[in-house]
Write a protein that holds these residues in place. Sequence first.
Motif: not given
Length: 198
Positions: A134, A137, A143-144, A155-157, A164
């Motif tokens: 988190t 992000i 985003s990460a 891509t994490a959001r 997530v």
Amino acid sequence: MKITRTSTLAGVSIAALLALAACGDNAREVAPADAAATDTYGMAPAPAASGTVVAVAQGNPDFSTLVSAVTAADLAGTLNGGGPFTVFAPTNAAFEKIPAATRGSLMAPAGKADLTRILTYHVVPGRVDAATLTQQIQAGGGSAALTTAEGSILTARVGADGAVTLTDEKGGVSRVIQADVPASNGVIHAIDTVAMPN
């Protein structure tokens, strides 16, 4: 389910992807901040950090397909290693979304290279618990980019509902339905869809 933002690092491992594991008493769902963590997905409980990511997955019937895939790809030895790994582990229901013929061909000896590539796409070297993810992000402006053991990016959001999500290189989206399942060599996050690299 949603991923609860926690400040505790639980092992998150995916350095040998698909040796994902059981959700248990120390598992935390990913949910909006301050939301209570309750398992509404029906994942089987597992003891905290009682074994490697492979052992934890083997102890959870919701990951039986993943365990079979890890075995078929000869990745168990890697995922039993020191790590740490963060594993985004597809549940059996996630694998059921893949057509049966495709699953069968991936599990066959001729599909081993493709299966290995898919599985290692779910593993991120290092421990990335829900709180850390988190923070990444937020630091990334929403985003990460997670570099996987396969070498490509997930891509994490965080969605509007606080859950997530992971977007794969083909544009597919999976949702974290249970976070922070601890293992001795990493952490597992259960996801509802199998991610696919390019």
